[in-house]
Design a protein around this motif. Structure first.
Motif, mmCIF file in Angstrom:
data_model
loop_
_atom_site.group_PDB
_atom_site.id
_atom_site.type_symbol
_atom_site.label_atom_id
_atom_site.label_comp_id
_atom_site.label_asym_id
_atom_site.label_seq_id
_atom_site.Cartn_x
_atom_site.Cartn_y
_atom_site.Cartn_z
ATOM 1 N N THR A 194 4.945 -9.262 -12.583
ATOM 2 C CA THR A 194 6.107 -8.456 -12.932
ATOM 3 C C THR A 194 5.643 -7.121 -13.478
ATOM 4 O OG1 THR A 194 7.394 -10.429 -13.479
ATOM 5 C CG2 THR A 194 8.184 -8.329 -14.349
ATOM 6 N N SER A 195 6.089 -6.031 -12.820
ATOM 7 C CA SER A 195 5.731 -4.692 -13.283
ATOM 8 C C SER A 195 6.699 -3.685 -12.675
ATOM 9 C CB SER A 195 4.292 -4.337 -12.881
ATOM 10 O OG SER A 195 3.975 -3.021 -13.303
ATOM 11 N N PRO A 196 7.372 -2.880 -13.501
ATOM 12 C CA PRO A 196 8.270 -1.861 -12.959
ATOM 13 C C PRO A 196 7.560 -0.823 -12.099
ATOM 14 C CG PRO A 196 8.648 -2.201 -15.309
ATOM 15 C CD PRO A 196 7.382 -2.904 -14.974
ATOM 16 N N GLU A 197 6.295 -0.543 -12.446
ATOM 17 C CA GLU A 197 5.531 0.479 -11.727
ATOM 18 C C GLU A 197 4.222 -0.126 -11.223
ATOM 19 O OE1 GLU A 197 6.277 3.654 -11.109
ATOM 20 O OE2 GLU A 197 8.137 3.841 -12.264
ATOM 21 N N MET A 198 4.087 -0.237 -9.896
ATOM 22 C CA MET A 198 2.854 -0.754 -9.303
ATOM 23 C C MET A 198 2.352 0.216 -8.239
ATOM 24 S SD MET A 198 2.870 -4.897 -8.855
ATOM 25 C CE MET A 198 4.541 -5.235 -8.355
ATOM 26 N N ASN A 199 1.070 0.603 -8.378
ATOM 27 C CA ASN A 199 0.426 1.461 -7.391
ATOM 28 C C ASN A 199 -0.870 0.803 -6.950
ATOM 29 O OD1 ASN A 199 1.959 4.243 -7.330
ATOM 30 N ND2 ASN A 199 1.871 3.615 -9.477
ATOM 31 N N ARG A 217 9.330 0.757 -8.786
ATOM 32 C CA ARG A 217 8.525 1.424 -7.760
ATOM 33 C C ARG A 217 7.290 0.599 -7.437
ATOM 34 N NH1 ARG A 217 4.526 5.635 -7.629
ATOM 35 N NH2 ARG A 217 4.840 7.032 -5.841
ATOM 36 N N LEU A 218 7.108 0.289 -6.165
ATOM 37 C CA LEU A 218 5.901 -0.368 -5.675
ATOM 38 C C LEU A 218 5.374 0.445 -4.498
ATOM 39 C CD1 LEU A 218 3.778 -2.559 -5.231
ATOM 40 C CD2 LEU A 218 5.512 -3.923 -4.048
ATOM 41 N N LEU A 277 10.162 1.125 -2.449
ATOM 42 C CA LEU A 277 9.050 0.389 -1.862
ATOM 43 C C LEU A 277 8.433 1.257 -0.771
ATOM 44 C CD1 LEU A 277 7.335 -2.183 -1.510
ATOM 45 C CD2 LEU A 277 9.078 -3.009 0.101
ATOM 46 N N GLU A 278 7.179 1.685 -1.003
ATOM 47 C CA GLU A 278 6.476 2.529 -0.043
ATOM 48 C C GLU A 278 5.200 1.832 0.407
ATOM 49 O OE1 GLU A 278 5.717 6.319 -1.769
ATOM 50 O OE2 GLU A 278 7.828 6.802 -2.099
ATOM 51 N N LEU A 279 5.053 1.634 1.714
ATOM 52 C CA LEU A 279 3.901 0.928 2.264
ATOM 53 C C LEU A 279 3.293 1.754 3.386
ATOM 54 C CD1 LEU A 279 5.608 -2.589 2.574
ATOM 55 C CD2 LEU A 279 4.327 -1.686 0.621
#
Length: 289
Positions: A194-199, A217-218, A277-279
């Motif tokens: 669980t994390s609001p901000e993952m990069n 944001r992931l 979500l950006e991949l």
């Protein structure tokens, strides 16, 4: 005569090499333990060359550091532990000079036990061998890893940074306000994080993010690795953008409405698209479900 002399020199050299290896290979057991009052410590810093590192939660109010391994040089300790003000510095250096690399098997393990919120910052610089962490909490976690395997479960932190060149990262059932993962060729496997901000960025390693909740944001970007993202509950508000030169992109989310699809990219939304979500993968497969 010359042949006999040459043969003798070769035998002498080989014999000396074997004796040198035998000398270097001799080791004695090394055990040490230190304890510190957690309310007097703000940071733990570990510089490790080749021992395993194991972090775990402690019910004691003290921070305990225990070392178990082999000593190659009786004149010095393979691990030193120093207190510098409110910081503990643990340093493990290989012994035996140029022949140290001929030591086979596990050299030792450093066990670090930490009470809940016992320290603000944990910093680790790891060259080789494995890292384990279970049920530890801290404000900041910063791991730099060359080639060891990282297995982390039950981590609670405000900010976590994990950088690895060749090693694999497994992060499970953890909670962080901000998470940054940077990997070379090793895979990154997150499950129940669980994390609001993952990069997450990777050069060649696979990236798998499973059983996550909808966060703010992931972002995941790889050069050649595959990307898999799965949600524990279907997202209700998401802006999704995925692209790969492999042309293999699969989106299996309920309520997903495509706004654009090309051979190498898919864009779309769910609900009012408040989360992101950006991949991006240069040549890998992308799966979202």
């Amino acid at each position: 005569m010359r042949k006999i002399l040459t043969t003798s020199l070769v035998l002498l050299t080989v014999g000396g090499f074997v004796m040198g290896c035998q000398s270097v290979g001799k080791s004695t057991s090394y055990n040490h333990e230190s304890s510190y009052e957690a309310n007097r410590i703000e940071e733990i810093k570990i510089n490790n060359e080749s021992w395993d590192i194991e972090f775990k939660r402690s019910d004691s109010p003290n921070i305990t550091i225990a070392c178990e391994g082999k000593r190659q040089n009786n004149k010095s300790d393979p691990v030193t532990i120093d207190q510098e003000g409110r910081k503990i510095v643990v340093t493990q250096k290989d012994q035996g000079g140029a022949m140290a690399g001929f030591t086979f098997g596990k050299k030792g393990t450093i066990y670090i036990s930490i009470p809940d919120q016992g320290v603000d910052t944990i910093t680790l610089n790891n060259d080789a061998d494995d890292i384990k962490m279970k049920d530890v909490s801290a404000l900041n976690i910063a791991f730099t890893n060359h080639s060891g395997y990282e297995t982390i479960e039950g981590l609670s932190a405000d900010k976590g940074e994990f950088t690895s060149k060749d090693g694999e990262l497994k992060l499970k059932n953890s909670s962080l306000n901000e998470l940054t993962v940077t990997s070379g060729s090793g895979g990154s496997y997150l499950n129940g994080v669980t994390s609001p901000e993952m990069n997450i960025t990777s050069t060649a390693g696979e990236v798998t993010v499973k059983e996550i909740d909808e966060g703010k944001r992931l972002c995941v970007e790889t050069e050649s690795g595959d990307i898999t993202v799965s949600y524990i509950t279907p997202p209700t508000s998401l802006n999704l953008a995925a692209s790969s030169n492999s042309s293999d992109i699969s989106i299996g989310l309920n309520g997903f409405k495509e706004s654009q699809r090309t051979e190498n990219a898919v864009e779309g939304t769910i609900g009012d698209a408040a989360q992101t979500l950006e991949l991006v993968s240069r040549s890998g497969i992308i799966v979202v479900k």
